[in-house]
Each structure stands twice: as C-alpha cells, then as structure tokens.
Motif scaffolding. Sequence first.
Motif, PDB file in Angstrom:
ATOM      1  N   ILE A   1      -6.629  -8.969   0.750  1.00 20.38           N
ATOM      2  CA  ILE A   1      -7.343  -8.911   1.910  1.00 20.38           C
ATOM      3  C   ILE A   1      -6.934  -7.963   2.959  1.00 20.38           C
ATOM      4  O   ILE A   1      -7.671  -7.378   3.642  1.00 20.38           O
ATOM      5  N   LYS A   2      -5.652  -7.606   3.069  1.00 25.44           N
ATOM      6  CA  LYS A   2      -5.184  -6.791   3.897  1.00 25.44           C
ATOM      7  C   LYS A   2      -5.382  -5.360   3.831  1.00 25.44           C
ATOM      8  O   LYS A   2      -5.847  -4.446   4.624  1.00 25.44           O
ATOM      9  N   GLN A   3      -5.338  -5.125   2.221  1.00 24.23           N
ATOM     10  CA  GLN A   3      -5.876  -3.706   2.087  1.00 24.23           C
ATOM     11  C   GLN A   3      -7.254  -3.446   2.124  1.00 24.23           C
ATOM     12  O   GLN A   3      -7.735  -2.167   2.487  1.00 24.23           O
ATOM     13  N   VAL A   4      -8.103  -4.588   2.070  1.00 25.42           N
ATOM     14  CA  VAL A   4      -9.719  -4.460   2.012  1.00 25.42           C
ATOM     15  C   VAL A   4      -9.946  -4.154   3.596  1.00 25.42           C
ATOM     16  O   VAL A   4     -10.573  -3.312   3.969  1.00 25.42           O
ATOM     17  N   ARG A   5      -9.139  -4.816   4.283  1.00 20.29           N
ATOM     18  CA  ARG A   5      -9.222  -4.614   5.833  1.00 20.29           C
ATOM     19  C   ARG A   5      -9.159  -3.206   6.320  1.00 20.29           C
ATOM     20  O   ARG A   5      -9.796  -2.853   7.072  1.00 20.29           O
ATOM     21  N   ASP A   6      -7.779  -2.895   5.884  1.00 18.44           N
ATOM     22  CA  ASP A   6      -7.536  -1.562   6.455  1.00 18.44           C
ATOM     23  C   ASP A   6      -8.349  -0.442   5.605  1.00 18.44           C
ATOM     24  O   ASP A   6      -8.847   0.597   6.295  1.00 18.44           O
ATOM     25  N   SER A   7      -8.802  -0.469   4.614  1.00 21.78           N
ATOM     26  CA  SER A   7      -9.923   0.509   4.024  1.00 21.78           C
ATOM     27  C   SER A   7     -11.234   0.462   4.836  1.00 21.78           C
ATOM     28  O   SER A   7     -12.014   1.313   5.093  1.00 21.78           O
ATOM     29  N   ILE A   8     -11.656  -0.815   5.060  1.00 19.36           N
ATOM     30  CA  ILE A   8     -12.944  -0.950   6.031  1.00 19.36           C
ATOM     31  C   ILE A   8     -12.732  -0.322   7.362  1.00 19.36           C
ATOM     32  O   ILE A   8     -13.496   0.597   7.624  1.00 19.36           O
ATOM     33  N   GLU A   9     -11.565  -0.768   8.000  1.00 22.95           N
ATOM     34  CA  GLU A   9     -11.375  -0.163   9.456  1.00 22.95           C
ATOM     35  C   GLU A   9     -11.192   1.165   9.248  1.00 22.95           C
ATOM     36  O   GLU A   9     -11.742   1.876  10.517  1.00 22.95           O
ATOM     37  N   SER A  10     -10.853   2.022   8.374  1.00 24.71           N
ATOM     38  CA  SER A  10     -10.929   3.355   8.228  1.00 24.71           C
ATOM     39  C   SER A  10     -12.073   4.108   7.692  1.00 24.71           C
ATOM     40  O   SER A  10     -12.081   5.182   7.638  1.00 24.71           O
ATOM     41  N   GLY A  11     -12.856   3.168   7.502  1.00 24.83           N
ATOM     42  CA  GLY A  11     -14.277   3.633   7.031  1.00 24.83           C
ATOM     43  C   GLY A  11     -14.431   4.055   5.578  1.00 24.83           C
ATOM     44  O   GLY A  11     -15.423   4.866   5.212  1.00 24.83           O
ATOM     45  N   ASN A  12     -13.419   3.774   4.722  1.00 21.03           N
ATOM     46  CA  ASN A  12     -13.366   4.144   3.315  1.00 21.03           C
ATOM     47  C   ASN A  12     -13.574   2.943   2.656  1.00 21.03           C
ATOM     48  O   ASN A  12     -13.144   2.345   1.976  1.00 21.03           O
TER      49      ASN A  12
ATOM     50  N   GLN B   1     -15.456   2.681  -0.442  1.00 26.70           N
ATOM     51  CA  GLN B   1     -15.079   3.061  -1.901  1.00 26.70           C
ATOM     52  C   GLN B   1     -13.912   2.782  -2.377  1.00 26.70           C
ATOM     53  O   GLN B   1     -13.487   2.236  -3.209  1.00 26.70           O
ATOM     54  N   SER B   2     -12.873   3.120  -1.358  1.00 24.66           N
ATOM     55  CA  SER B   2     -11.495   2.763  -1.581  1.00 24.66           C
ATOM     56  C   SER B   2     -11.466   1.264  -1.807  1.00 24.66           C
ATOM     57  O   SER B   2     -10.679   0.653  -2.492  1.00 24.66           O
ATOM     58  N   ALA B   3     -11.943   0.366  -0.743  1.00 22.43           N
ATOM     59  CA  ALA B   3     -12.034  -1.165  -0.770  1.00 22.43           C
ATOM     60  C   ALA B   3     -12.643  -1.582  -2.143  1.00 22.43           C
ATOM     61  O   ALA B   3     -12.026  -2.578  -2.500  1.00 22.43           O
ATOM     62  N   ILE B   4     -13.886  -1.099  -2.538  1.00 16.53           N
ATOM     63  CA  ILE B   4     -14.272  -1.408  -3.636  1.00 16.53           C
ATOM     64  C   ILE B   4     -13.343  -1.110  -4.767  1.00 16.53           C
ATOM     65  O   ILE B   4     -13.257  -1.984  -6.025  1.00 16.53           O
ATOM     66  N   ALA B   5     -12.789  -0.175  -4.755  1.00 14.44           N
ATOM     67  CA  ALA B   5     -11.782   0.045  -5.908  1.00 14.44           C
ATOM     68  C   ALA B   5     -10.700  -0.829  -5.879  1.00 14.44           C
ATOM     69  O   ALA B   5     -10.136  -1.117  -7.078  1.00 14.44           O
ATOM     70  N   ILE B   6     -10.122  -1.015  -4.931  1.00 17.65           N
ATOM     71  CA  ILE B   6      -8.895  -1.903  -4.772  1.00 17.65           C
ATOM     72  C   ILE B   6      -9.500  -3.314  -5.349  1.00 17.65           C
ATOM     73  O   ILE B   6      -8.717  -4.036  -6.116  1.00 17.65           O
ATOM     74  N   CYS B   7     -10.689  -3.761  -4.958  1.00 19.10           N
ATOM     75  CA  CYS B   7     -11.082  -5.148  -5.514  1.00 19.10           C
ATOM     76  C   CYS B   7     -11.288  -5.162  -6.958  1.00 19.10           C
ATOM     77  O   CYS B   7     -11.041  -6.023  -7.580  1.00 19.10           O
ATOM     78  N   ARG B   8     -11.798  -3.919  -7.555  1.00 18.11           N
ATOM     79  CA  ARG B   8     -12.114  -3.910  -9.024  1.00 18.11           C
ATOM     80  C   ARG B   8     -10.657  -3.890  -9.661  1.00 18.11           C
ATOM     81  O   ARG B   8     -10.708  -4.605 -10.842  1.00 18.11           O
ATOM     82  N   ASN B   9      -9.861  -3.177  -9.206  1.00 19.55           N
ATOM     83  CA  ASN B   9      -8.593  -3.181  -9.726  1.00 19.55           C
ATOM     84  C   ASN B   9      -7.804  -4.582  -9.623  1.00 19.55           C
ATOM     85  O   ASN B   9      -6.867  -4.665 -10.575  1.00 19.55           O
ATOM     86  N   SER B  10      -7.841  -5.220  -8.725  1.00 13.42           N
ATOM     87  CA  SER B  10      -7.253  -6.436  -8.700  1.00 13.42           C
ATOM     88  C   SER B  10      -7.509  -7.502 -10.049  1.00 13.42           C
ATOM     89  O   SER B  10      -6.696  -8.289 -10.286  1.00 13.42           O
ATOM     90  N   ASN B  11      -8.541  -7.564 -10.559  1.00 15.36           N
ATOM     91  CA  ASN B  11      -9.069  -8.294 -11.629  1.00 15.36           C
ATOM     92  C   ASN B  11      -8.738  -9.569 -11.379  1.00 15.36           C
ATOM     93  O   ASN B  11      -8.133 -10.329 -12.150  1.00 15.36           O
ATOM     94  N   SER B  12      -9.187 -10.062 -10.452  1.00 13.30           N
ATOM     95  CA  SER B  12      -9.139 -11.649  -9.921  1.00 13.30           C
ATOM     96  C   SER B  12     -10.471 -12.037  -9.386  1.00 13.30           C
ATOM     97  O   SER B  12     -11.412 -11.469  -9.029  1.00 13.30           O
ATOM     98  N   PRO B  13     -10.406 -13.407  -9.233  1.00 10.72           N
ATOM     99  CA  PRO B  13     -11.743 -14.057  -8.743  1.00 10.72           C
ATOM    100  C   PRO B  13     -12.066 -13.451  -7.520  1.00 10.72           C
ATOM    101  O   PRO B  13     -13.292 -13.267  -7.209  1.00 10.72           O
ATOM    102  N   LEU B  14     -10.939 -13.607  -6.437  1.00 13.36           N
ATOM    103  CA  LEU B  14     -11.295 -12.964  -5.284  1.00 13.36           C
ATOM    104  C   LEU B  14     -11.664 -11.520  -5.143  1.00 13.36           C
ATOM    105  O   LEU B  14     -12.620 -11.227  -4.372  1.00 13.36           O
ATOM    106  N   GLY B  15     -10.894 -10.803  -6.076  1.00 15.87           N
ATOM    107  CA  GLY B  15     -11.478  -9.522  -5.951  1.00 15.87           C
ATOM    108  C   GLY B  15     -12.834  -9.252  -6.470  1.00 15.87           C
ATOM    109  O   GLY B  15     -13.381  -8.361  -5.803  1.00 15.87           O
ATOM    110  N   ARG B  16     -13.481 -10.102  -7.402  1.00 14.06           N
ATOM    111  CA  ARG B  16     -14.527  -9.870  -7.882  1.00 14.06           C
ATOM    112  C   ARG B  16     -15.812 -10.357  -6.760  1.00 14.06           C
ATOM    113  O   ARG B  16     -16.932  -9.640  -6.566  1.00 14.06           O
ATOM    114  N   MET B  17     -15.477 -11.509  -6.200  1.00 11.96           N
ATOM    115  CA  MET B  17     -16.130 -11.893  -4.895  1.00 11.96           C
ATOM    116  C   MET B  17     -16.182 -10.943  -3.938  1.00 11.96           C
ATOM    117  O   MET B  17     -17.152 -10.640  -3.372  1.00 11.96           O
TER     118      MET B  17
END
Length: 236
Positions: free
Chosen positions: A78-89, A91-107
Amino acid sequence: MTLLLQVADTAARLLDTTTQAATQVSQIPDQELRFGDLLIKGGWIMLPIGLLLVLALVIFFERYFTIRKAAKNESHLIKQVRDSIESGNLQSAIAICRNSNSPLGRMLQKGLLRIGRPIKDIEGAIENVGKLEVAKLEKNISIIGIVAGIAPMFGFLGTIAGVIKIFYDISKTDNISMGVISGGLYVKMVTSAAGLLVGIIAYVCHNILNMMVDKMILKLETDAIEFIDLLEEPSK
C-alpha cells in the motif's frame, strides 16, 4: 515329631502349588490389544473412514499454507503504491502490484487500470476481483465440511454391520457367549469411535480455515477502502 513332619509336608505342598501357578501364569499368552490390531478389528468400514481422514488432512494443510501465504502483511505494498501515485508514476504502481503476486496486489492492479473512470467503476472492479480471490482461497474447504458430516455416518454404518455380525454369529453357533458376540462388538464400537473422531477432526479443521478466510476478507476490504480513499484524495 509327627507334627513337624505334617507342617513340613504342608509347606512343601504350598510351595509346589505356588510354583505351578507361577508357571501357568508365565505361560499365558500376552493378550494386550495394540492400536493397529484394534483398527483391524473394525473391519472393512475402517478403510473409507481412514481415506476420509487422509483427504481432510491433505486439504487442510494445503489450504492452511495457501491462506497463510496470501495473508502476509502487505502494508509495504500500500505504501509503495501510494508513493508511486503521489509521484504521478502510475505504471510503476501497476508494476509493483503485478510483481507482488498476491490477492491484494491483483485487486489494486485492477483498480489502477481503471483510473480515469468514475470511482464507482473502480470500486466495482476491485470488488469483483476480490470475490474471485476469496473463491480461490475457499477452494476445496467445503469438502472438509462434507467429510465432517459423512464420517460419523460411516461409523453408524459400521455399528449396523457390527450388530448384523453379532446376530449372524449367534445364529450360526446357537451360542450367545461373550466370545461369540465379541467380534461384532468390536466392529460396532471401533467404527463408531473412528467415525466420530474423524468427524470431529474435520469439523475443527473446517472451522479453522473458515476463520482464516474471514480474517483475510476483512483485511482485503480494509486495504481496498484505503486504496479508494487514496484515489479520492487528489479530487478533494
């Protein structure tokens, strides 16, 4: 003198009797009933009961470790996604979620891919993915519940088989001694106890897994709400 001879003779007889009794006791075979022998005395009905136990335990441990892996702490995600969104990146947030390979990441990934649409659409997409993830976690748990229900029934079936065996042995020998009916009693009692034991184990395992899934659902819902709040922040 005669009295002494009589006393000696009596003592010799007592000693001889004691020796004979000790010898007979030592010759009595060991009648201790072992656990494996007890299971065998339950008859063929013990086979399906044993298979039900193995099935329940295999599913339990497989689901237990799967749910534990899925329930790992994702606060850093959640923290990494927040930081990526706040920085306007984005695609980085999407990549972080994809690489997590977890139910929350896919959501969260599904929600990020819907950014730009109304919040209701994003919530709906996250909710749909969440339902699929929960369904994956609950896979085969219902089978353990079925085992908890039918294992005692197999035990009851063994009880009926034991009673039938008792009456069959009595009719065959025309004798109602304990030795004749003991075989049927073994079948009756052993299968009943085994069926109830397997049912109790399966019932406990089923409820443990359901509690873990419920806890996981609550966690996913909490994280999803936090993510939606994060998306709404810029518009406030």
